[in-house]
Enzyme design. Structure first.
Site, PDB file in Angstrom:
ATOM      1  N   GLU A 184       1.942   6.880   4.566  1.00  0.00           N
ATOM      2  CA  GLU A 184       1.407   8.235   4.555  1.00  0.00           C
ATOM      3  C   GLU A 184      -0.006   8.195   5.131  1.00  0.00           C
ATOM      4  O   GLU A 184      -0.805   7.319   4.792  1.00  0.00           O
ATOM      5  CB  GLU A 184       1.381   8.730   3.107  1.00  0.00           C
ATOM      6  CG  GLU A 184       0.662  10.020   2.873  1.00  0.00           C
ATOM      7  CD  GLU A 184       0.516  10.339   1.394  1.00  0.00           C
ATOM      8  OE1 GLU A 184       0.034  11.438   1.083  1.00  0.00           O
ATOM      9  OE2 GLU A 184       0.869   9.475   0.551  1.00  0.00           O
ATOM     10  N   ASP A 208      -8.204  -7.284  -3.839  1.00  0.00           N
ATOM     11  CA  ASP A 208      -9.041  -7.448  -2.641  1.00  0.00           C
ATOM     12  C   ASP A 208      -9.899  -6.200  -2.421  1.00  0.00           C
ATOM     13  O   ASP A 208      -9.992  -5.674  -1.314  1.00  0.00           O
ATOM     14  CB  ASP A 208      -8.154  -7.701  -1.415  1.00  0.00           C
ATOM     15  CG  ASP A 208      -8.942  -8.210  -0.211  1.00  0.00           C
ATOM     16  OD1 ASP A 208     -10.104  -8.639  -0.387  1.00  0.00           O
ATOM     17  OD2 ASP A 208      -8.396  -8.178   0.918  1.00  0.00           O
TER      18      ASP A 208
END
Length: 287
Positions: free
Chosen positions: A88, A194
């Site tokens: 998306e 991360d």
């Protein structure tokens, strides 16, 4: 631009023709694009002609996992293929007035979502380096973190001829102290894995959307330590986090061991420019 074979495959997946392709500035591992289709839909695409095996499937699994606590908005995965990932598209905006406070609170809520053991059901990637999430030591945090995080990166650095006898001796000394550094009485929290300034998007409503994860269940301090590795976030982020989910005593002492994992990973990804930083982080515990 996009390889014609991949372009055809994407169009078949979307059942829609691509009418425009725009290059998006991204990381150094994948090519990234925004595409628009005949039906006026816009998608975000990551492409890698020769990626590590299952890289995009692992990223998709991580995004789906991050969606479970409903702490953040996460881009919807359209398709994870061997050579590309369709997501998306998130239109960019500017930070809301209370962006950092909201971000910190949501991050704490993410970490309240826990599992029964450390790791994740699939291995994934930190950059282009493999991150091993399966372990026989999944019930013991210090063993899991040392074996699957620090030792894995150390062995990779040896293989890459990036360390010397001094580095090796420091690492051996650190191994002997690991159980006194880390706390095993911690819950396996859902981690982004991360999170730094390049791995979230500010959307049009002014809120943060998380992207590019290296998801696993681990000690929440590991996630927070990385946010401080490259300059840190706004202080309001940490204050809001701590108000929502107070940190345990000694978290500042443990911060360097969690930073070390990512510095070792950068050593393996980018070379000896990270050697001295790794030494300094190890020596913090060897005084």
């Amino acid at each position: 631009m996009i390889n014609q074979i991949i372009k055809n495959d994407i169009e078949q997946c979307l059942n829609d023709k691509i009418t425009s392709i725009n290059i998006v500035c991204g990381g150094c591992i994948n090519q990234t694009f925004q595409i628009k289709t005949e039906s006026d839909h816009i998608y975000f695409i990551k492409i890698n002609i020769d990626p590590p095996q299952n890289m995009f499937a692992a990223e998709a699994a991580g995004l789906d996992e991050l969606r479970k606590p409903n702490a953040f908005k996460i881009p919807r995965v359209i398709k994870a293929a061997p050579n590309y990932l369709i997501l998306e598209n998130i239109p960019a905006g500017i930070k809301s007035k209370y962006f950092w406070e909201d971000f910190g609170r949501s991050f704490a809520q993410l970490h309240k979502f826990t599992a029964k053991s450390f790791g994740f059901y699939t291995d994934n990637f930190l950059g282009s380096n493999l991150q091993i999430n399966h372990s026989e030591a999944s019930s013991n945090w210090s063993d899991f973190f040392f074996t699957n995080r620090l030792l894995f990166q150390f062995k990779l650095a040896e293989k890459n001829y990036l360390i010397d006898p001094y580095f090796r001796n420091s690492f051996i000394k650190l191994e002997k102290r690991i159980n006194s550094i880390l706390d095993d009485q911690v819950l396996p929290s859902l981690l982004h894995g991360d999170l730094w300034s390049g791995n979230f998007i500010v959307s049009v409503d002014g809120s943060a959307w998380l992207i590019d994860p290296a998801v696993y269940y681990g000690h929440r301090e590991a996630d927070l330590a990385l946010t401080k590795l490259f300059g840190g976030f706004n202080n309001a982020f940490y204050e809001s986090y701590n108000n929502e989910f107070p940190l345990d005593e000694g978290y500042e002492y443990r911060e360097s061991i969690y930073k070390l994992y990512h510095v070792l990973n950068h050593l393996n990804l980018f070379g000896k420019g990270y050697y001295q930083q790794a030494i300094l982080l190890m020596n913090f515990y060897l005084k």
